[in-house]
Design an enzyme around this catalytic site. Structure first.
Site, short mmCIF file in Angstrom:
data_model
loop_
_atom_site.label_atom_id
_atom_site.label_comp_id
_atom_site.label_asym_id
_atom_site.label_seq_id
_atom_site.Cartn_x
_atom_site.Cartn_y
_atom_site.Cartn_z
N ARG A 69 19.26 6.06 -12.90
CA ARG A 69 19.49 4.98 -11.93
C ARG A 69 20.44 3.97 -12.56
O ARG A 69 20.10 3.30 -13.54
CB ARG A 69 18.17 4.31 -11.55
CG ARG A 69 17.28 5.20 -10.70
CD ARG A 69 17.95 5.60 -9.41
NE ARG A 69 17.05 6.27 -8.49
CZ ARG A 69 17.42 6.76 -7.32
NH1 ARG A 69 18.68 6.66 -6.92
NH2 ARG A 69 16.54 7.36 -6.54
N ALA B 237 12.83 11.44 -2.82
CA ALA B 237 12.99 10.36 -1.85
C ALA B 237 14.45 10.24 -1.46
O ALA B 237 15.34 10.73 -2.15
CB ALA B 237 12.49 9.04 -2.43
N GLU C 98 14.43 15.76 2.06
CA GLU C 98 14.52 15.27 0.68
C GLU C 98 13.68 16.12 -0.27
O GLU C 98 14.08 16.38 -1.40
CB GLU C 98 14.09 13.80 0.61
CG GLU C 98 15.01 12.84 1.33
CD GLU C 98 16.41 12.76 0.71
OE1 GLU C 98 16.57 13.14 -0.47
OE2 GLU C 98 17.33 12.33 1.41
N GLU D 198 15.66 17.80 -3.33
CA GLU D 198 15.42 17.29 -4.68
C GLU D 198 14.43 18.12 -5.47
O GLU D 198 14.42 18.08 -6.71
CB GLU D 198 14.96 15.83 -4.63
CG GLU D 198 16.04 14.91 -4.07
CD GLU D 198 15.73 13.44 -4.28
OE1 GLU D 198 14.66 13.12 -4.83
OE2 GLU D 198 16.58 12.62 -3.89
N GLU E 205 14.44 -3.66 3.26
CA GLU E 205 14.19 -2.26 2.91
C GLU E 205 12.73 -1.90 3.15
O GLU E 205 11.82 -2.55 2.67
CB GLU E 205 14.53 -1.98 1.45
CG GLU E 205 14.26 -0.52 1.08
CD GLU E 205 14.53 -0.19 -0.37
OE1 GLU E 205 14.41 1.00 -0.73
OE2 GLU E 205 14.84 -1.11 -1.15
N GLU F 41 22.19 13.35 -9.20
CA GLU F 41 21.20 14.40 -8.96
C GLU F 41 21.53 15.70 -9.70
O GLU F 41 20.67 16.57 -9.84
CB GLU F 41 21.08 14.66 -7.45
CG GLU F 41 20.48 13.49 -6.70
CD GLU F 41 20.32 13.75 -5.22
OE1 GLU F 41 20.81 14.81 -4.75
OE2 GLU F 41 19.70 12.92 -4.55
#
Length: 200
Positions: free
Chosen positions: A62, A74, A91, A95, A118, A141
Protein backbone atom coordinates in the site's frame (compact mmCIF):
# COMPACT_ATOMS: atom_id res chain seq x y z
CA UNK A 1 -30.47 15.34 11.36
CA UNK A 2 -28.55 16.98 8.54
CA UNK A 3 -26.70 20.26 8.24
CA UNK A 4 -27.41 22.49 5.24
CA UNK A 5 -24.58 22.83 2.73
CA UNK A 6 -24.44 26.48 1.68
CA UNK A 7 -21.74 26.00 -0.96
CA UNK A 8 -19.37 23.32 -2.25
CA UNK A 9 -15.97 23.85 -3.84
CA UNK A 10 -14.15 21.00 -5.53
CA UNK A 11 -10.47 21.16 -4.60
CA UNK A 12 -9.35 18.10 -6.56
CA UNK A 13 -11.36 16.12 -9.08
CA UNK A 14 -11.02 13.53 -11.78
CA UNK A 15 -8.62 11.53 -9.68
CA UNK A 16 -8.34 7.83 -10.39
CA UNK A 17 -10.44 7.02 -7.31
CA UNK A 18 -11.39 10.08 -5.26
CA UNK A 19 -12.41 13.73 -5.35
CA UNK A 20 -11.74 16.23 -2.56
CA UNK A 21 -14.36 18.89 -1.80
CA UNK A 22 -14.86 21.74 0.64
CA UNK A 23 -18.40 22.30 1.94
CA UNK A 24 -19.61 25.46 3.64
CA UNK A 25 -21.99 24.03 6.21
CA UNK A 26 -24.57 25.71 8.44
CA UNK A 27 -23.89 24.71 12.05
CA UNK A 28 -26.37 24.68 14.93
CA UNK A 29 -26.98 28.31 15.88
CA UNK A 30 -26.65 29.53 12.30
CA UNK A 31 -22.88 29.95 12.00
CA UNK A 32 -21.27 28.47 8.89
CA UNK A 33 -18.02 26.50 8.83
CA UNK A 34 -15.86 24.88 6.17
CA UNK A 35 -15.46 21.10 6.04
CA UNK A 36 -13.00 19.36 3.71
CA UNK A 37 -13.79 15.76 2.81
CA UNK A 38 -13.00 12.97 0.37
CA UNK A 39 -15.69 11.71 -2.01
CA UNK A 40 -15.24 7.94 -2.32
CA UNK A 41 -17.10 5.40 -4.50
CA UNK A 42 -17.39 2.83 -1.71
CA UNK A 43 -15.96 -0.67 -1.47
CA UNK A 44 -16.60 -4.28 -0.55
CA UNK A 45 -14.45 -6.81 1.27
CA UNK A 46 -14.68 -10.55 1.74
CA UNK A 47 -14.01 -12.55 4.90
CA UNK A 48 -13.54 -15.94 3.27
CA UNK A 49 -13.77 -18.70 5.89
CA UNK A 50 -13.22 -22.34 4.97
CA UNK A 51 -14.56 -25.51 6.62
CA UNK A 52 -11.57 -25.56 9.01
CA UNK A 53 -12.39 -22.05 10.31
CA UNK A 54 -9.44 -20.52 8.48
CA UNK A 55 -9.64 -17.04 6.99
CA UNK A 56 -7.89 -16.07 3.78
CA UNK A 57 -5.85 -12.85 3.80
CA UNK A 58 -3.88 -11.13 1.06
CA UNK A 59 -0.48 -9.49 1.59
CA UNK A 60 -0.42 -6.36 -0.53
CA UNK A 61 1.77 -3.26 -0.86
CA UNK A 62 0.00 0.00 0.00
CA UNK A 63 1.75 3.11 -1.28
CA UNK A 64 0.41 5.70 1.22
CA UNK A 65 1.90 3.75 4.17
CA UNK A 66 4.91 2.47 2.19
CA UNK A 67 4.65 -1.20 3.12
CA UNK A 68 2.76 -4.41 2.69
CA UNK A 69 -0.31 -5.10 4.82
CA UNK A 70 -2.42 -8.15 5.58
CA UNK A 71 -5.86 -7.40 4.16
CA UNK A 72 -9.09 -9.00 3.03
CA UNK A 73 -9.78 -9.58 -0.65
CA UNK A 74 -11.48 -6.27 -1.38
CA UNK A 75 -12.08 -3.62 -3.97
CA UNK A 76 -13.89 -0.49 -5.05
CA UNK A 77 -17.48 -0.27 -6.18
CA UNK A 78 -16.27 0.93 -9.56
CA UNK A 79 -18.40 -1.03 -12.02
CA UNK A 80 -21.57 0.85 -12.95
CA UNK A 81 -24.75 -0.99 -11.98
CA UNK A 82 -22.95 -3.91 -10.35
CA UNK A 83 -24.53 -5.13 -7.12
CA UNK A 84 -22.26 -5.05 -4.09
CA UNK A 85 -22.38 -8.83 -3.58
CA UNK A 86 -21.42 -9.35 -7.24
CA UNK A 87 -18.49 -6.96 -6.71
CA UNK A 88 -17.48 -9.01 -3.67
CA UNK A 89 -17.55 -12.25 -5.66
CA UNK A 90 -15.50 -10.65 -8.42
CA UNK A 91 -12.88 -9.39 -5.97
CA UNK A 92 -12.66 -12.81 -4.31
CA UNK A 93 -11.99 -14.39 -7.70
CA UNK A 94 -9.56 -11.70 -8.86
CA UNK A 95 -7.49 -11.51 -5.68
CA UNK A 96 -7.75 -15.03 -4.25
CA UNK A 97 -8.77 -17.28 -7.16
CA UNK A 98 -11.77 -18.45 -5.14
CA UNK A 99 -15.53 -18.56 -5.56
CA UNK A 100 -18.08 -18.87 -2.77
CA UNK A 101 -21.38 -20.73 -2.67
CA UNK A 102 -22.76 -18.45 0.04
CA UNK A 103 -22.41 -14.77 0.92
CA UNK A 104 -23.87 -13.08 4.01
CA UNK A 105 -23.41 -9.53 5.27
CA UNK A 106 -20.93 -9.58 8.13
CA UNK A 107 -20.59 -5.86 8.93
CA UNK A 108 -20.99 -2.42 7.32
CA UNK A 109 -18.34 0.21 8.06
CA UNK A 110 -17.86 3.94 7.56
CA UNK A 111 -14.07 3.95 7.54
CA UNK A 112 -13.32 7.63 8.22
CA UNK A 113 -16.60 9.52 8.66
CA UNK A 114 -14.86 12.69 9.83
CA UNK A 115 -12.97 12.99 6.54
CA UNK A 116 -14.68 10.81 3.91
CA UNK A 117 -17.95 9.23 2.91
CA UNK A 118 -16.15 5.93 2.21
CA UNK A 119 -18.38 2.99 3.08
CA UNK A 120 -17.35 -0.64 2.91
CA UNK A 121 -19.56 -3.70 3.25
CA UNK A 122 -17.82 -6.85 4.45
CA UNK A 123 -19.29 -10.17 3.45
CA UNK A 124 -18.77 -13.56 5.05
CA UNK A 125 -18.07 -16.01 2.23
CA UNK A 126 -18.34 -19.76 2.75
CA UNK A 127 -18.56 -22.85 0.57
CA UNK A 128 -15.26 -21.94 -1.06
CA UNK A 129 -13.88 -23.60 -4.18
CA UNK A 130 -11.05 -22.63 -6.55
CA UNK A 131 -11.86 -20.73 -9.73
CA UNK A 132 -11.24 -22.46 -13.04
CA UNK A 133 -8.05 -20.48 -13.73
CA UNK A 134 -5.86 -18.00 -11.85
CA UNK A 135 -6.51 -14.32 -12.47
CA UNK A 136 -3.81 -12.24 -14.17
CA UNK A 137 -2.73 -9.53 -11.72
CA UNK A 138 -1.01 -6.20 -12.41
CA UNK A 139 0.69 -3.31 -10.56
CA UNK A 140 0.63 -3.74 -6.76
CA UNK A 141 -1.46 -6.88 -7.15
CA UNK A 142 1.26 -8.53 -9.28
CA UNK A 143 3.31 -9.25 -6.14
CA UNK A 144 0.35 -9.90 -3.87
CA UNK A 145 0.38 -13.19 -2.00
CA UNK A 146 -2.32 -15.02 -0.06
CA UNK A 147 -2.26 -17.03 3.13
CA UNK A 148 -4.77 -18.96 5.22
CA UNK A 149 -4.84 -18.12 8.94
CA UNK A 150 -6.71 -19.97 11.65
CA UNK A 151 -9.44 -17.53 12.67
CA UNK A 152 -8.18 -17.52 16.27
CA UNK A 153 -4.64 -16.72 15.09
CA UNK A 154 -5.98 -13.89 12.94
CA UNK A 155 -7.80 -12.47 15.98
CA UNK A 156 -4.56 -12.68 17.97
CA UNK A 157 -2.71 -10.85 15.20
CA UNK A 158 -5.32 -8.07 15.17
CA UNK A 159 -5.03 -7.61 18.94
CA UNK A 160 -1.23 -7.69 18.70
CA UNK A 161 -1.23 -4.88 16.12
CA UNK A 162 0.07 -7.12 13.36
CA UNK A 163 -3.06 -6.74 11.21
CA UNK A 164 -3.64 -3.00 10.92
CA UNK A 165 -5.91 -2.64 7.90
CA UNK A 166 -9.19 -1.39 9.39
CA UNK A 167 -11.50 -3.51 7.25
CA UNK A 168 -9.43 -6.64 7.86
CA UNK A 169 -9.38 -6.05 11.62
CA UNK A 170 -13.12 -5.39 11.76
CA UNK A 171 -13.92 -8.33 9.49
CA UNK A 172 -11.80 -10.79 11.44
CA UNK A 173 -13.23 -9.72 14.79
CA UNK A 174 -16.78 -9.77 13.40
CA UNK A 175 -16.21 -13.26 11.99
CA UNK A 176 -14.98 -14.49 15.36
CA UNK A 177 -18.08 -13.01 17.02
CA UNK A 178 -20.33 -14.59 14.39
CA UNK A 179 -18.69 -17.98 14.84
CA UNK A 180 -19.27 -17.74 18.61
CA UNK A 181 -22.99 -17.39 17.76
CA UNK A 182 -22.93 -20.44 15.52
CA UNK A 183 -22.91 -18.23 12.40
CA UNK A 184 -26.54 -17.34 13.15
CA UNK A 185 -28.19 -13.93 12.85
CA UNK A 186 -26.19 -12.60 9.89
CA UNK A 187 -27.99 -10.52 7.29
CA UNK A 188 -28.63 -11.86 3.78
CA UNK A 189 -26.36 -10.67 0.97
CA UNK A 190 -28.98 -8.24 -0.35
CA UNK A 191 -29.80 -6.65 2.99
CA UNK A 192 -30.36 -2.86 2.96
CA UNK A 193 -27.19 -0.79 3.09
CA UNK A 194 -27.84 2.69 4.47
CA UNK A 195 -24.65 4.21 3.10
CA UNK A 196 -24.99 2.72 -0.41
CA UNK A 197 -28.65 1.81 -1.02
CA UNK A 198 -28.03 1.88 -4.78
CA UNK A 199 -25.72 -1.14 -4.57
CA UNK A 200 -28.07 -3.74 -3.11
Amino acid sequence: MTYDVVARTTQFSSGRVIDVVTDEVTMPGGRTALRDWVVHPGAVGVVAVDDADRVLLVHQYRHPVGRELWELPAGLLDVDGELAVVSAGRELAEEADLRAAEFEVLVDLLTTPGASNEAIRLYLARGLTPTDAPFERHDEEATMTTRWFALDEAVDRVLAGEIENAAAAAGILAAAAARARGWKGLRPAGAPWTARPDRV
